[in-house]
Write a protein that holds these residues in place. Structure first.
Motif, mmCIF file in Angstrom:
data_model
loop_
_atom_site.group_PDB
_atom_site.id
_atom_site.type_symbol
_atom_site.label_atom_id
_atom_site.label_comp_id
_atom_site.label_asym_id
_atom_site.label_seq_id
_atom_site.Cartn_x
_atom_site.Cartn_y
_atom_site.Cartn_z
ATOM 1 N N PHE A 102 0.832 -1.198 0.000
ATOM 2 C CA PHE A 102 0.000 0.000 0.000
ATOM 3 C C PHE A 102 0.868 1.250 0.000
ATOM 4 N N ASP A 103 0.535 2.180 -0.922
ATOM 5 C CA ASP A 103 1.200 3.481 -0.943
ATOM 6 C C ASP A 103 0.137 4.570 -0.806
ATOM 7 N N GLU A 104 0.587 5.821 -0.721
ATOM 8 C CA GLU A 104 -0.340 6.928 -0.463
ATOM 9 C C GLU A 104 -1.397 7.047 -1.547
ATOM 10 N N ALA A 105 -0.999 6.843 -2.811
ATOM 11 C CA ALA A 105 -1.961 6.971 -3.911
ATOM 12 C C ALA A 105 -3.057 5.921 -3.812
ATOM 13 N N LEU A 106 -2.687 4.686 -3.445
ATOM 14 C CA LEU A 106 -3.681 3.626 -3.322
ATOM 15 C C LEU A 106 -4.627 3.899 -2.157
ATOM 16 N N VAL A 107 -4.089 4.327 -1.034
ATOM 17 C CA VAL A 107 -4.936 4.620 0.124
ATOM 18 C C VAL A 107 -5.945 5.715 -0.220
ATOM 19 N N ALA A 108 -5.479 6.749 -0.937
ATOM 20 C CA ALA A 108 -6.384 7.828 -1.329
ATOM 21 C C ALA A 108 -7.475 7.314 -2.266
ATOM 22 N N ALA A 109 -7.103 6.470 -3.230
ATOM 23 C CA ALA A 109 -8.078 5.932 -4.179
ATOM 24 C C ALA A 109 -9.100 5.036 -3.485
ATOM 25 N N LEU A 110 -8.652 4.255 -2.514
ATOM 26 C CA LEU A 110 -9.575 3.404 -1.760
ATOM 27 C C LEU A 110 -10.567 4.256 -0.968
ATOM 28 N N GLY A 111 -10.067 5.315 -0.355
ATOM 29 C CA GLY A 111 -10.951 6.203 0.385
ATOM 30 C C GLY A 111 -11.998 6.835 -0.512
ATOM 31 N N GLN A 112 -11.596 7.247 -1.709
ATOM 32 C CA GLN A 112 -12.535 7.842 -2.651
ATOM 33 C C GLN A 112 -13.566 6.824 -3.129
ATOM 34 N N ALA A 113 -13.193 5.533 -3.111
ATOM 35 C CA ALA A 113 -14.116 4.473 -3.526
ATOM 36 C C ALA A 113 -15.059 4.050 -2.403
ATOM 37 N N GLY A 114 -14.932 4.667 -1.233
ATOM 38 C CA GLY A 114 -15.834 4.364 -0.128
ATOM 39 C C GLY A 114 -15.372 3.236 0.772
ATOM 40 N N VAL A 115 -14.110 2.827 0.633
ATOM 41 C CA VAL A 115 -13.553 1.792 1.504
ATOM 42 C C VAL A 115 -13.029 2.452 2.770
ATOM 43 N N ASP A 116 -13.347 1.878 3.920
ATOM 44 C CA ASP A 116 -12.936 2.434 5.210
ATOM 45 C C ASP A 116 -11.720 1.700 5.756
ATOM 46 N N PHE A 117 -11.045 2.326 6.738
ATOM 47 C CA PHE A 117 -9.833 1.771 7.326
ATOM 48 C C PHE A 117 -9.931 1.792 8.848
ATOM 49 N N THR A 118 -9.433 0.730 9.453
ATOM 50 C CA THR A 118 -9.298 0.666 10.909
ATOM 51 C C THR A 118 -7.907 0.162 11.247
ATOM 52 N N PHE A 119 -7.271 0.812 12.231
ATOM 53 C CA PHE A 119 -5.921 0.433 12.641
ATOM 54 C C PHE A 119 -5.954 -0.346 13.952
ATOM 55 N N VAL A 120 -5.259 -1.453 13.971
ATOM 56 C CA VAL A 120 -5.013 -2.238 15.182
ATOM 57 C C VAL A 120 -3.508 -2.451 15.284
ATOM 58 N N THR A 121 -3.050 -3.035 16.376
ATOM 59 C CA THR A 121 -1.613 -3.266 16.548
ATOM 60 C C THR A 121 -1.363 -4.708 16.941
ATOM 61 N N LEU A 122 -0.476 -5.361 16.203
ATOM 62 C CA LEU A 122 0.059 -6.647 16.633
ATOM 63 C C LEU A 122 1.562 -6.619 16.351
ATOM 64 N N HIS A 123 2.365 -6.714 17.416
ATOM 65 C CA HIS A 123 3.818 -6.692 17.261
ATOM 66 C C HIS A 123 4.280 -8.083 16.823
ATOM 67 N N VAL A 124 4.650 -8.188 15.557
ATOM 68 C CA VAL A 124 5.022 -9.474 14.979
ATOM 69 C C VAL A 124 6.367 -9.904 15.553
ATOM 70 N N GLY A 125 6.438 -11.133 16.079
ATOM 71 C CA GLY A 125 7.662 -11.637 16.685
ATOM 72 C C GLY A 125 8.462 -12.513 15.739
ATOM 73 N N ALA A 126 9.703 -12.779 16.110
ATOM 74 C CA ALA A 126 10.570 -13.626 15.285
ATOM 75 C C ALA A 126 10.043 -15.049 15.204
ATOM 76 N N GLY A 127 9.194 -15.436 16.147
ATOM 77 C CA GLY A 127 8.602 -16.768 16.109
ATOM 78 C C GLY A 127 7.748 -17.010 14.887
ATOM 79 N N THR A 128 7.388 -15.927 14.177
ATOM 80 C CA THR A 128 6.597 -16.103 12.956
ATOM 81 C C THR A 128 7.351 -16.912 11.905
ATOM 82 N N PHE A 129 8.696 -16.975 12.018
ATOM 83 C CA PHE A 129 9.497 -17.714 11.045
ATOM 84 C C PHE A 129 9.833 -19.135 11.507
ATOM 85 N N LEU A 130 9.378 -19.506 12.708
ATOM 86 C CA LEU A 130 9.689 -20.843 13.201
ATOM 87 C C LEU A 130 8.916 -21.895 12.417
#
Length: 351
Positions: free
Chosen positions: A190-218
């Motif tokens: 995702f880049d700024e142009a895509l985010v802007a285009a999605l917003g204009q198309a009526g798509v909404d965004f919500t931010f959450v947080t998950l700190h990805v750990g090194a265990g994801t590669f195990l």
């Protein structure tokens, strides 16, 4: 359910070592039920519906790879050894869990020097390496940013060393809350142009947080995948985020996480009827075929490693046979795989 059920042969040439530029020019395999479309990420505003909500992980990757040295006195004088460290997770007592190479050259009480400003003492090694740094807070962040390198996944780091480009490439444009040692890679498209285009198309965004750990590669090491145990990662869904998702669901919009990290967090938090609530804590949710979905209506994700828990997750969403078809199509059409590779939009038939 056997581990081999999630295996496939991938030509090494399809493993991406650099991302597409611009970000949204990456290819997008759109799997809408049983139908497959070959698109690009920049087509998302034309594919998604007004009222859909994308769930985005705002974690920020820290430059967790450090190279330093320790010096030990011996009968022959001072002996110096090079030590490579990968930070894993901050601990409640102020130390960091970490991996080191070579571990055998370290002992409790020794100090590793990373730069003129940054060093760490080895405080424990019995249940994993623990390091206590000489700096804390903003001073630590500044020194780490100056000394550390981005923690590229093993399948990229084995082909080339991290460089200055990775500090931008391996970070989402909305990265805000530092703490991850791996990127939520679907969001890298995702880049700024895509985010802007999605917003204009009526798509909404919500931010959450998950700190990805090194265990994801195990790797998964058990043959019966139902006995696998996931590593725990810290996440947070704030009150506003929960309210936004509940409002979208009530209005008939779709909840579509961007990346498996955001998906795993919201599936951890949602009640059985799909109602979201505020949450802060760990998640070790393991999603494999047979899982009963609570809130997820689709998923934007990259192409994953054979025999990985993420292959099991997408198989739970789309069905094992359908995922085999999707991956066979991606390989035949030379889609690029893994963290810096291309993307897919997965919409199950019932959605």
């Amino acid at each position: 359910m056997k581990l081999e059920d999630f295996d496939f042969d991938l030509p090494e040439a399809l493993i991406a070592t650099r991302p597409a530029r611009p970000r949204s020019s990456a290819r997008l395999l759109h799997a809408d039920g049983a139908v497959t479309h070959d698109r690009h990420v920049y087509d998302l505003p034309q594919i998604l519906r007004a009222g859909d909500r994308l769930i985005l992980n705002d974690t920020r990757v820290i430059p967790a790879r450090l190279t330093g040295h320790r010096t030990r006195q011996s009968a022959q004088g001072a002996v110096t050894a090079k030590i490579e460290v990968t930070l894993m997770e901050p601990q409640a007592d102020g130390t960091w869990s970490a991996l080191a190479k070579p571990m055998r050259k370290l002992a409790v009480g020794e100090r590793i020097i990373f730069s003129n400003d940054l060093s760490a003492e080895v405080t424990a090694m019995d249940e994993g390496l623990r390091l206590r740094f000489n700096l804390t807070g903003d001073d630590f962040d500044t020194a780490l940013n100056a000394s550390g390198a981005m923690p590229l996944p093993p399948y990229i780091a084995g082909k080339r060393a991290p460089d200055a480009r990775d500090r931008e490439d391996y970070q989402t444009i909305w990265a805000k809350r530092a703490g991850a040692v791996a990127a939520p890679t679907a969001s890298l498209h995702f880049d700024e142009a895509l985010v802007a285009a999605l917003g204009q198309a009526g798509v909404d965004f919500t931010f959450v947080t998950l700190h990805v750990g090194a265990g994801t590669f195990l790797p998964v090491t058990v043959d019966d995948v139902t006995t696998h145990r996931m590593h725990a990662e810290w996440g947070e869904v704030r009150e506003q985020a929960a309210a936004e998702m509940n409002a979208t669901s009530k209005a008939g919009g779709r909840i579509i996480p961007v990346g498996t990290t955001a998906l795993r967090l919201i599936e951890t938090v949602a009640d059985a009827d799909g109602t979201m609530r505020a949450y802060e804590g760990k998640t070790d949710i393991f999603i494999y075929p047979g899982y009963r979905w609570k809130i997820t209506d689709g998923l934007v994700t990259n192409f994953h490693l054979p025999k990985s828990t993420l292959m099991m997750l997408v198989s739970a969403l789309m069905g094992q046979d359908r995922v085999r078809e999707i991956y066979a199509h991606a390989i035949k059409d030379s889609y690029r795989f893994f963290s810096y590779g291309d993307a897919s939009l997965l919409i199950p038939s019932q959605m």
